[in-house]
Motif scaffolding. Structure first.
Motif, PDB file in Angstrom:
ATOM      1  N   ALA A 140      45.520  39.613  36.736  1.00  0.00           N
ATOM      2  CA  ALA A 140      44.618  39.600  35.582  1.00  0.00           C
ATOM      3  C   ALA A 140      43.178  39.729  36.054  1.00  0.00           C
ATOM      4  O   ALA A 140      42.842  39.348  37.179  1.00  0.00           O
ATOM      5  N   PRO A 141      42.289  40.247  35.189  1.00  0.00           N
ATOM      6  CA  PRO A 141      40.867  40.314  35.551  1.00  0.00           C
ATOM      7  C   PRO A 141      40.300  38.925  35.821  1.00  0.00           C
ATOM      8  O   PRO A 141      40.583  37.974  35.096  1.00  0.00           O
ATOM      9  N   GLY A 142      39.495  38.828  36.863  1.00  0.00           N
ATOM     10  CA  GLY A 142      38.875  37.564  37.212  1.00  0.00           C
ATOM     11  C   GLY A 142      39.652  36.726  38.201  1.00  0.00           C
ATOM     12  O   GLY A 142      39.114  35.755  38.738  1.00  0.00           O
ATOM     13  N   VAL A 218      28.579  36.432  37.563  1.00  0.00           N
ATOM     14  CA  VAL A 218      29.527  35.583  36.841  1.00  0.00           C
ATOM     15  C   VAL A 218      29.218  35.591  35.347  1.00  0.00           C
ATOM     16  O   VAL A 218      30.127  35.668  34.507  1.00  0.00           O
ATOM     17  N   ALA A 219      27.923  35.521  35.002  1.00  0.00           N
ATOM     18  CA  ALA A 219      27.541  35.552  33.593  1.00  0.00           C
ATOM     19  C   ALA A 219      27.892  36.890  32.949  1.00  0.00           C
ATOM     20  O   ALA A 219      28.358  36.946  31.798  1.00  0.00           O
ATOM     21  N   HIS A 220      27.675  37.974  33.674  1.00  0.00           N
ATOM     22  CA  HIS A 220      28.000  39.294  33.123  1.00  0.00           C
ATOM     23  C   HIS A 220      29.509  39.445  32.931  1.00  0.00           C
ATOM     24  O   HIS A 220      29.956  39.943  31.889  1.00  0.00           O
ATOM     25  N   PHE A 221      30.290  39.030  33.904  1.00  0.00           N
ATOM     26  CA  PHE A 221      31.743  39.108  33.751  1.00  0.00           C
ATOM     27  C   PHE A 221      32.208  38.288  32.555  1.00  0.00           C
ATOM     28  O   PHE A 221      33.126  38.691  31.830  1.00  0.00           O
ATOM     29  N   ALA A 222      31.588  37.124  32.326  1.00  0.00           N
ATOM     30  CA  ALA A 222      31.963  36.308  31.173  1.00  0.00           C
ATOM     31  C   ALA A 222      31.653  37.029  29.869  1.00  0.00           C
ATOM     32  O   ALA A 222      32.400  36.930  28.886  1.00  0.00           O
ATOM     33  N   THR A 228      35.825  34.377  35.977  1.00  0.00           N
ATOM     34  CA  THR A 228      35.936  34.455  37.430  1.00  0.00           C
ATOM     35  C   THR A 228      36.568  33.180  37.973  1.00  0.00           C
ATOM     36  O   THR A 228      36.031  32.083  37.795  1.00  0.00           O
ATOM     37  N   ASP A 229      37.721  33.314  38.630  1.00  0.00           N
ATOM     38  CA  ASP A 229      38.422  32.167  39.216  1.00  0.00           C
ATOM     39  C   ASP A 229      38.242  32.075  40.724  1.00  0.00           C
ATOM     40  O   ASP A 229      38.233  30.980  41.279  1.00  0.00           O
ATOM     41  N   ARG A 230      38.131  33.235  41.377  1.00  0.00           N
ATOM     42  CA  ARG A 230      38.081  33.234  42.840  1.00  0.00           C
ATOM     43  C   ARG A 230      37.180  34.361  43.305  1.00  0.00           C
ATOM     44  O   ARG A 230      37.163  35.445  42.712  1.00  0.00           O
ATOM     45  N   VAL A 231      36.435  34.111  44.368  1.00  0.00           N
ATOM     46  CA  VAL A 231      35.520  35.093  44.934  1.00  0.00           C
ATOM     47  C   VAL A 231      35.842  35.270  46.411  1.00  0.00           C
ATOM     48  O   VAL A 231      36.065  34.284  47.124  1.00  0.00           O
ATOM     49  N   GLY A 252      33.210  26.140  39.155  1.00  0.00           N
ATOM     50  CA  GLY A 252      34.653  25.972  39.332  1.00  0.00           C
ATOM     51  C   GLY A 252      35.336  27.171  39.949  1.00  0.00           C
ATOM     52  O   GLY A 252      36.505  27.453  39.652  1.00  0.00           O
ATOM     53  N   ILE A 253      34.633  27.879  40.815  1.00  0.00           N
ATOM     54  CA  ILE A 253      35.143  29.106  41.432  1.00  0.00           C
ATOM     55  C   ILE A 253      35.547  28.818  42.875  1.00  0.00           C
ATOM     56  O   ILE A 253      34.791  28.193  43.630  1.00  0.00           O
ATOM     57  N   THR A 254      36.728  29.256  43.255  1.00  0.00           N
ATOM     58  CA  THR A 254      37.200  29.112  44.630  1.00  0.00           C
ATOM     59  C   THR A 254      36.602  30.204  45.502  1.00  0.00           C
ATOM     60  O   THR A 254      36.569  31.375  45.105  1.00  0.00           O
ATOM     61  N   HIS A 255      36.150  29.831  46.674  1.00  0.00           N
ATOM     62  CA  HIS A 255      35.527  30.791  47.596  1.00  0.00           C
ATOM     63  C   HIS A 255      36.474  31.071  48.762  1.00  0.00           C
ATOM     64  O   HIS A 255      36.935  30.148  49.450  1.00  0.00           O
TER      65      HIS A 255
END
Length: 329
Positions: A140-142, A218-222, A228-231, A252-255
């Motif tokens: 899925a996206p994100g 992140v704001a633009h993707f939202a 965004t869940d993971r980067v 709350g994004i996993t790196h």
């Protein structure tokens, strides 16, 4: 070549035809004598009357005309895109509205080498070993966003070596003020599932700059419906900073970071770097950095909304983004 079970060879056909034409045998008698149907006997007798002994050979099974065959004009367009754009069969097919298998057959018929077997700059054949490519894609996206920085040399006012040649271009670069020299830093965020890209041209690659860019990404993707869940990033100092880490934790994004010296781990954003290099950065001679930067927004719009992506079966990244209407145009 005569079929193994065929009752007549070329010599047998000639004998049958001579019995009918030269000796005056009835068709049924000749057919019974040679063990064939009356229709077959009539066919070979007619060919003997029209062409003589030469007409007893097999004719090619290829039809004399094929209404659905690809036209020469379209074949020339396929070859032109292959040479000028260095596109593969799938992308050529999506651009021309053809079947990728048809394009592949055209390229094979004209003995076009694989792109991996040619030099990108000159198109000359090179030797390259085969390698196995393992592809993956998030559901899925994100689920995963690839982040990277591409560094490009700035174009001096008046143009560089691509406009004036190597010597004159260097002289013009030295004569340009310091504001026209140096590097431009392109910060990218590419969604793994959709290949949707958010990118900005910034002045440096410091941790403050990279962190601020990631916040805007992140704001633009939202806004377009991507959570965004993971980067995934490389091991650059700006991405290893506490500032960048804390910003991701606040959202709350996993790196995740790639293995050292293994850029293929972050392959989708690396492929985006190659695309922008071929289709924007060096696609045509620019006379200034301002002119090239002004064309970047159009390139991003085409990439996200209109460019056929081979990994998406001819679709664009926008086709996989949940809510893109009215955004990023």
């Amino acid at each position: 070549m005569v079929h193994a079970n065929a009752p007549l060879s070329a010599t047998g056909r000639l004998r049958l035809a001579r019995c009918v034409v030269d000796d005056g045998w009835p068709l049924r008698r000749a057919a019974d004598r040679f063990g064939v149907s009356v229709t077959t006997a009539h066919r070979w007798a007619a060919r003997y009357r029209q062409h003589g002994a030469a007409g007893m050979c097999d004719r090619p099974s290829r039809p004399q005309s094929c209404p659905h065959r690809t036209s020469r004009r379209r074949e020339r367009r396929v070859l032109g895109l292959r040479v000028s754009r260095r596109w593969g069969p799938a992308r050529i097919a999506y651009h021309l509205g053809m079947n990728p298998a048809t394009v592949h057959r055209i390229l094979t018929r004209y003995r076009c080498l694989r792109l991996s077997w040619t030099d990108p700059a000159t198109g000359a054949p090179v030797r390259a070993g085969r390698r196995k490519v393992v592809r993956y894609e998030r559901d899925a996206p994100g689920d995963l966003v690839h982040v990277d920085i591409k560094k490009l040399g700035r174009i001096p006012d008046g143009g560089g070596h691509r406009v004036h040649g190597r010597a004159a271009g260097k002289a013009n670069s030295r004569a340009t003020s310091s504001s026209g020299r140096g590097y431009a830093y392109l910060h990218h965020a590419v969604d793994d599932h959709s290949r949707y890209a958010y990118s900005e041209i910034l002045a440096d690659e410091k941790k403050e700059t990279a962190t601020a860019f990631m916040q805007r990404a992140v704001a633009h993707f939202a806004q377009v419906g991507i959570t965004t869940d993971r980067v995934m990033t490389d091991n650059g100092s700006c991405y290893r900073s506490h500032l960048f880490r804390n910003m991701l934790q606040d959202h709350g994004i996993t790196h995740k970071r790639t293995r050292p010296y293994t850029p293929k781990t972050n392959g989708k954003v690396e492929r985006f770097n190659r695309t922008l290099t071929e289709e924007w950065a060096y696609a045509r001679p620019y006379t200034s950095e301002t002119e090239r930067a002004a064309a970047y927004e159009d390139f991003l719009h085409i990439y996200n909304h209109h460019r056929a992506h081979t990994a998406l079966k001819g679709g664009s990244p926008a086709d996989r983004v949940p809510n893109l209407a009215g955004h990023y145009i």
